[in-house]
Scaffold this active site. Structure first.
Site, PDB file in Angstrom:
ATOM      1  N   ASP A  70     -29.875  53.413 -36.465  1.00 40.46           N
ATOM      2  CA  ASP A  70     -30.042  52.171 -36.964  1.00 40.46           C
ATOM      3  C   ASP A  70     -29.912  50.925 -36.180  1.00 40.46           C
ATOM      4  O   ASP A  70     -28.810  50.369 -36.285  1.00 40.46           O
ATOM      5  CB  ASP A  70     -29.668  52.103 -38.523  1.00 40.46           C
TER       6      ASP A  70
HETATM    7  C1  SPV Z   1     -29.733  49.953 -45.061  1.00 43.88           C
HETATM    8  O1  SPV Z   1     -29.839  50.660 -46.275  1.00 43.88           O
HETATM    9  O2  SPV Z   1     -30.395  49.896 -44.059  1.00 43.88           O
HETATM   10  C2  SPV Z   1     -28.833  48.936 -45.138  1.00 43.88           C
HETATM   11  C3  SPV Z   1     -27.640  48.739 -45.888  1.00 43.88           C
HETATM   12  O3  SPV Z   1     -29.040  47.931 -44.402  1.00 43.88           O
HETATM   13  S1  SPV Z   1     -26.251  49.510 -44.808  1.00 43.88           S
HETATM   14  O4  SPV Z   1     -26.760  50.620 -44.470  1.00 43.88           O
HETATM   15  O5  SPV Z   1     -25.299  49.539 -45.945  1.00 43.88           O
HETATM   16  O6  SPV Z   1     -26.195  48.370 -43.930  1.00 43.88           O
HETATM   17 MG    MG Z   2     -30.127  48.002 -42.804  1.00 44.09          MG
END
Ligand code: SPV
Ligand code: MG
Length: 309
Positions: A70
């Site tokens: 991510d």
């Molecule tokens: C996501 O689900 O991508 C989020 C929440 O942004 S977190 O992973 O907690 O940042």
């Molecule tokens: Mg996110």
């Protein structure tokens, strides 16, 4: 849940209805609970399980749909593509995690416009610099964010570009995650609310909730009544009802279907990797008929055959 034919452009619940449901939920008596989806099936399951909204998780889409970390590697159009599939199969409001809007000022404005035109109920934009890091990743210490004024300018421009009344823009504050403290977090939340955002997501990884409590106290003195959103992944002991009592209108259980899926797949594959006997896992996995049912196979076949009779 949306009908089987909605994926084919049939009876998709109007965007307006979903947006209204989200707006009403944000000011309702009960906490509004959104759950993270990473694909159309996870969204269908969230829908039939009786939740209030679907969160299109950037983390989930990156990991599950693309097998990527991510880190802003998944693009706006890739997220939009997954979002369209999700929105088509649920009658729940869909709230899309659009990270930092995938770039600078123009990217934020374009992102919000594209998702609004696609008919989703809401988009969430965070103040992480591009390329972002997932907020739960423990490696990062104090981080720089998009400067408050600049982020407020981007969000204000996105709100000004909005074409419909119902669409919801959520501003996400990463100041607590980035180590900037409660005062900085509150300053950002105020700036984003004053820029016209419809809700503020205040993210934190403080298990004790002390940071959040400090933020709520500071926020209480501002007199602003913009709804607040929590993501309790790292303070999981607090229920949605408890978080509502503390002042949160909406709670996002962001990644639980993804984590459940990964664990279930790992357990099943470990059993199968013995001597490859399918019966070893049969009783522990969903029946084929259940999958048929979830995607409305019978209804689709009946409709198709009715046409040729
Ligand atoms: C996501 O689900 O991508 C989020 C929440 O942004 S977190 O992973 O907690 O940042
Ligand atoms: Mg996110």
């Amino acid at each position: 849940m949306a009908s089987w034919s909605s994926e084919l452009g049939g009876r998709v619940p109007p965007a307006d209805r979903k947006r209204r449901a989200l707006r009403e939920g944000l000011v309702g008596e009960e906490p509004l609970i959104a759950v993270g989806a990473h694909d159309a099936m996870s969204a269908r399951l969230i829908d039939v399980s009786g939740f209030d909204a679907v969160w299109v998780s950037g983390f989930g889409v990156s990991a599950m749909a693309y097998g990527l970390p991510d880190l802003n590697l998944v693009t706006m159009s890739e997220t939009l593509d997954v979002t369209r599939r999700i929105d088509a199969v649920t009658s729940l409001p869909v709230v899309v995690d659009c990270d930092n809007g995938y770039g600078g000022f123009g990217n934020v404005v374009r992102t919000v416009c594209e998702f609004e035109r696609a008919g989703v109920a809401a988009v969430c934009i965070e103040d992480n610099l591009f390329p972002k890091r997932n907020s739960l990743y423990q490696g990062a210490a104090i981080r720089e964010l998009v400067p408050t004024k600049e982020q407020a300018r981007r969000l204000r421009a996105a709100k000004q570009a909005q074409e419909t009344d119902g669409f919801v823009l959520i501003a996400r504050v990463e100041a607590l995650i980035a180590g900037h403290g409660v005062e900085a977090a509150c300053e950002r939340a105020v700036a984003y609310a004053e820029a016209g955002c419809d809700a503020i997501l205040i993210h934190s990884k403080d298990k004790t909730l002390q940071q959040i409590e400090g933020f709520l106290e500071a926020w209480g003195t501002t007199g602003l009544d913009v709804p607040l959103v929590a993501v309790p992944t790292l303070f999981p002991d607090f229920s949605a009802t408890e978080l509502k009592q503390k002042g949160f209108a909406m709670v996002i259980l962001a990644n639980h279907p993804m984590r459940a899926s990964v664990q279930a797949m790992e357990e099943t594959l470990a059993k199968l990797s013995g001597d490859g006997r399918a019966a070893d896992v049969d009783s522990a996995i969903a029946a084929v008929d259940h999958i048929f049912e979830l995607v409305h196979t019978r209804e689709a076949i009946e409709a198709e055959e009715a046409e040729v009779r």
